[in-house]
Design a protein around this motif. Structure first.
Motif, mmCIF file in Angstrom:
data_model
loop_
_atom_site.group_PDB
_atom_site.id
_atom_site.type_symbol
_atom_site.label_atom_id
_atom_site.label_comp_id
_atom_site.label_asym_id
_atom_site.label_seq_id
_atom_site.Cartn_x
_atom_site.Cartn_y
_atom_site.Cartn_z
ATOM 1 N N ILE A 19 0.711 -1.176 -0.067
ATOM 2 C CA ILE A 19 -0.070 0.110 -0.026
ATOM 3 C C ILE A 19 0.943 1.185 -0.090
ATOM 4 O O ILE A 19 0.562 2.250 -0.687
ATOM 5 C CB ILE A 19 -0.971 0.034 1.157
ATOM 6 N N SER A 20 1.898 1.336 0.752
ATOM 7 C CA SER A 20 2.810 2.438 0.806
ATOM 8 C C SER A 20 3.469 2.594 -0.396
ATOM 9 O O SER A 20 3.607 3.830 -0.881
ATOM 10 C CB SER A 20 3.848 2.111 2.124
ATOM 11 N N PHE A 21 3.928 1.625 -0.912
ATOM 12 C CA PHE A 21 4.636 1.557 -2.494
ATOM 13 C C PHE A 21 3.726 2.119 -3.444
ATOM 14 O O PHE A 21 4.037 3.108 -4.131
ATOM 15 C CB PHE A 21 5.167 0.293 -2.899
ATOM 16 N N CYS A 22 2.682 1.702 -3.598
ATOM 17 C CA CYS A 22 1.340 2.077 -4.545
ATOM 18 C C CYS A 22 1.264 3.723 -4.091
ATOM 19 O O CYS A 22 1.119 4.455 -5.199
ATOM 20 C CB CYS A 22 0.235 1.416 -4.399
ATOM 21 N N TYR A 23 1.273 4.009 -3.159
ATOM 22 C CA TYR A 23 0.950 5.517 -2.656
ATOM 23 C C TYR A 23 2.015 6.335 -3.055
ATOM 24 O O TYR A 23 1.651 7.224 -3.598
ATOM 25 C CB TYR A 23 0.730 5.695 -1.191
ATOM 26 N N LEU A 24 3.312 5.929 -2.822
ATOM 27 C CA LEU A 24 4.784 6.747 -3.030
ATOM 28 C C LEU A 24 4.677 6.666 -4.553
ATOM 29 O O LEU A 24 5.315 7.675 -4.938
ATOM 30 C CB LEU A 24 5.557 6.155 -2.380
ATOM 31 N N ALA A 25 4.605 5.605 -5.104
ATOM 32 C CA ALA A 25 4.640 5.450 -6.703
ATOM 33 C C ALA A 25 3.440 6.028 -7.539
ATOM 34 O O ALA A 25 3.808 6.127 -8.933
ATOM 35 C CB ALA A 25 4.955 4.194 -7.012
ATOM 36 N N LYS A 26 2.584 6.391 -6.677
ATOM 37 C CA LYS A 26 1.300 7.089 -7.424
ATOM 38 C C LYS A 26 0.739 6.090 -8.577
ATOM 39 O O LYS A 26 0.729 6.593 -9.855
ATOM 40 C CB LYS A 26 1.572 8.207 -7.946
ATOM 41 N N LEU A 27 0.741 4.679 -8.025
ATOM 42 C CA LEU A 27 0.175 3.886 -8.972
ATOM 43 C C LEU A 27 -1.146 3.813 -9.341
ATOM 44 O O LEU A 27 -2.023 4.637 -8.592
ATOM 45 C CB LEU A 27 0.641 2.593 -8.719
ATOM 46 N N SER A 28 -1.664 3.003 -10.311
ATOM 47 C CA SER A 28 -3.133 3.057 -10.693
ATOM 48 C C SER A 28 -3.910 2.603 -9.655
ATOM 49 O O SER A 28 -3.678 1.646 -8.838
ATOM 50 C CB SER A 28 -3.142 2.560 -12.103
ATOM 51 N N TRP A 29 -5.399 2.738 -9.769
ATOM 52 C CA TRP A 29 -6.348 2.091 -8.991
ATOM 53 C C TRP A 29 -6.214 0.607 -9.217
ATOM 54 O O TRP A 29 -6.588 0.011 -8.312
ATOM 55 C CB TRP A 29 -7.857 2.697 -9.189
ATOM 56 N N PHE A 30 -6.135 -0.009 -10.383
ATOM 57 C CA PHE A 30 -5.983 -1.401 -10.299
ATOM 58 C C PHE A 30 -4.770 -1.904 -9.745
ATOM 59 O O PHE A 30 -4.817 -2.925 -9.105
ATOM 60 C CB PHE A 30 -5.715 -1.719 -12.017
ATOM 61 N N GLU A 31 -3.789 -1.343 -9.757
ATOM 62 C CA GLU A 31 -2.511 -1.850 -9.055
ATOM 63 C C GLU A 31 -2.706 -1.687 -7.422
ATOM 64 O O GLU A 31 -2.132 -2.425 -6.594
ATOM 65 C CB GLU A 31 -1.118 -0.993 -9.393
ATOM 66 N N TYR A 32 -3.491 -0.605 -7.006
ATOM 67 C CA TYR A 32 -3.783 -0.431 -5.562
ATOM 68 C C TYR A 32 -4.704 -1.726 -5.247
ATOM 69 O O TYR A 32 -4.491 -2.152 -4.172
ATOM 70 C CB TYR A 32 -4.752 1.070 -5.380
ATOM 71 N N GLY A 33 -5.666 -2.073 -6.214
ATOM 72 C CA GLY A 33 -6.520 -3.288 -5.907
ATOM 73 C C GLY A 33 -5.597 -4.304 -5.497
ATOM 74 O O GLY A 33 -5.792 -5.114 -4.932
ATOM 75 N N LEU A 34 -4.564 -4.698 -6.676
ATOM 76 C CA LEU A 34 -3.581 -5.686 -6.356
ATOM 77 C C LEU A 34 -3.003 -5.832 -4.896
ATOM 78 O O LEU A 34 -2.636 -6.811 -4.441
ATOM 79 C CB LEU A 34 -2.738 -5.883 -7.504
#
Length: 605
Positions: free
Chosen positions: A64-79
């Motif tokens: 979750i922290s990586f997705c937030y910091l890397a500003k990934l997409s909602w799909f990647e957030y879901g994964l």
């Protein structure tokens, strides 16, 4: 048991320890080792599950922290939420493993207590204090004279009951006192029948005793009463609320979307209704919670005793699910909102009534069975740990006798068996002997054997025959400063009460008198005791009397027995064996000298 017996044959070759060759001791010891290993295994598993759970949680936080910091997409957030699935599974697994560990620890403690009862290490048991017994029980003459309610007394040592009602039944049954909970007629068969089934009694006790409670804690086991008073007062509401309770939330939801009127008015009506039944619904919620806790605590016992396990399992699941709803009562605001939206309490009250209608008879039948079995668990446990004990028989000749008997709380290593000569109504046994030779213990052995037999338990002895009796003891008199009652007057009142009861009872009174009327001079004591014994003979009482007054042994109708001490290498030794005749030895002066009190004029005696 054949495996255990083969194991014992090997043990006999390497040790003379009494308990190492006892099948029950060996069985319990092997069980203890098994559960000790199980506890170690489950503890390791629990630590592993806890560690993996922590790792999965850290992985989830990291993704979750990586997705937030890397500003990934909602799909990647879901994964990144995928690690939550194993985490949730591990949380449930952890709870299940913890419950298994707690159950194993409780079982281990139960087996350890059983071993301590078997070996006579009663001081290690967590028994009740005297003040924790009901007042009529702890102040009962039998409790006082036979030390039944002390820390190492029989009632506490063998108290394995877990329900409040079962505990009270056990106490009053053992004291041979009438109670509102039933009689003892069926229990002789119950105890003997269960004991005849190999190790069934051990499994039965495990299902009963391994509960989430403190030692000696008693649980309330409620009956189910299909009381419909709540709906009788609100017949119109019973038919109105299912319709209104469905329409209200739908209307409010639609009204919020399309700005419909009357929503405050509807909420006001539901609030008034909620206030009108709130007090009674609180009582019904209390009943739901009580049934829910009972179902969870006694689930294994319910299923163990049930004839239709599937039906019983469904009954327990339904009341458990209903009970889970009561958790909302802890938070008043959500509870209020649910009632304003859909009259939530009324739905649950209706579910409770439907449950009662369907399961009332099954629940009450099992409840009664569990309470009755619970009340004989101490007697059952006593018989289980003492397989050499035998059930008493009613004498066809109307006499009291036994080939051998001993006090049930004496450990197997210290037991000295003594016979009980035939005693018929009107008989008197006078027991003389020196101090510490075993006179009072012999009286208590007979009295305890009678109480065990009368309550449906086996007796440690052989060929114990009895008649329809009522037991009375006068072993430990008590004075009272508050009432101004002396020891002597206390004894007189007790004796008077016993004689008066003998006039109205259809049972044969059996009296145990230990050095009575100690509070007066020897001349008056002899006359009074002789006359009291004459009256008791006229009342057809069976009397056991210990005394140091050898003159009483001259009473013509008395049967005379005695205990004595032996002198070995200048030291007193006791064999605690009952002998015929009157004692011709004394040891009071020897005991005084042994304790350093000088006796200067011993020759004058």
């Amino acid at each position: 048991m054949s495996l255990i017996l083969r194991f014992l044959e090997g043990k006999k070759k390497i040790t003379n320890d009494l308990f190492s060759t006892n099948p029950k001791y060996t069985f319990l010891t092997l069980r203890k080792k098994k559960y000790k290993s199980k506890i170690q295994f489950l503890s390791k598993r629990l630590r592993v599950v806890s560690l993996i759970r922590l790792i999965t949680f850290l992985i989830f936080v990291s993704t979750i922290s990586f997705c937030y910091l890397a500003k990934l997409s909602w799909f990647e957030y879901g994964l990144s939420f995928l690690p939550l699935l194993p985490f949730i599974f591990l949380v449930r697994l952890y709870v299940r493993r913890k419950e298994q560990l707690q159950y194993a620890k409780k079982t281990f403690q139960f087996i350890e207590d059983e071993i301590q009862r078997l070996t006579g290490e009663f001081k290690k048991l967590k028994t009740r204090e005297i003040w924790e017994y009901p007042v009529p029980v702890r102040n009962h003459p039998l409790s006082i004279d036979l030390d039944l309610c002390t820390k190492q007394g029989f009632l506490g040592v063998y108290d394995t009951t877990i329900t409040e009602e079962g505990f009270l039944i056990y106490l009053y049954r053992f004291l041979q006192e009438p109670s509102e909970w039933g009689n003892t007629d069926k229990n002789h068969l119950s105890v003997s029948k269960i004991l005849n089934q190999q190790n069934y009694s051990f499994q039965l006790m495990r299902k009963f005793l391994i509960l989430d409670g403190e030692p000696n804690e008693k649980f309330l086991f409620p009956k189910v009463h299909n009381d419909t008073n709540f709906w009788k007062k609100r017949k119109w509401l019973r038919w109105f609320f299912p319709i209104w309770g469905v329409i209200t939330p739908i209307y409010i939801l639609v009204g919020l979307l399309f700005d419909l009127p009357l929503i405050p008015f509807i909420l006001l009506i539901n609030g008034i209704l909620f206030v009108s039944y709130r007090n009674e619904s609180k009582l019904l919620w209390k009943e739901i919670k009580s049934l829910h806790l009972t179902a969870n605590r006694f689930q294994k016992t319910f299923l163990f005793l049930s004839k239709d396990r599937k039906f019983t399992k469904y009954m327990l699941r339904k009341i458990s699910n209903l009970g889970d709803s009561s958790e909302l009562l802890v938070s008043p605001l959500p509870h209020l909102i649910l009632n304003l939206l859909c009259l939530w309490d009324l739905w649950k009250i209706q579910s409770l009534q439907k449950w009662k209608q369907k399961y009332e008879s099954n629940w009450n039948e099992l409840q009664n069975q569990i309470v009755q079995l619970d009340s004989i668990l101490p007697l059952l446990n006593f018989g289980y740990l003492n397989p050499e004990a035998n059930f008493a028989k009613i004498s066809k000749e109307g006499i009291l006798r036994s080939e051998s008997l001993v006090h049930p709380l004496l450990s197997q290593t210290n037991r000295v068996m003594n016979s009980l000569p035939a005693m018929k109504p009107g008989d008197l046994m006078i027991i003389t002997g020196s101090n510490m030779s075993g006179k009072t213990t012999y009286l208590r052995s007979i009295a305890m054997s009678l109480l065990l037999a009368g309550s449906g338990a086996p007796v440690i002895g052989k060929k114990f025959e009895l008649l329809n009796f009522q037991i009375h003891t006068l072993i430990r008199s008590q004075d009272s400063m508050e009432d101004g009652v002396s020891f002597f007057y206390s004894e007189v009142r007790r004796l008077s009460s016993i004689i008066q009861n003998a006039n109205v009872s259809n049972k044969i009174p059996i009296l145990f008198l230990d050095e009575i009327l100690k509070g007066t001079n020897s001349k008056e004591r002899y006359i009074a005791t002789r006359e009291i014994l004459s009256v008791l003979r006229e009342k057809n009482c069976i009397v056991f009397l210990t005394t140091h007054d050898l003159k009483l042994a001259d009473i013509p109708w008395a049967k005379r027995f005695h205990f004595t001490e032996l002198e070995i290498n200048g030291q007193m030794d006791f064999d605690y064996k009952l002998r015929e005749g009157v004692s011709n030895t004394t040891n009071a002066l020897k005991i005084l000298k042994k304790e350093g009190i000088p006796i200067r004029n011993e020759e004058e005696t």
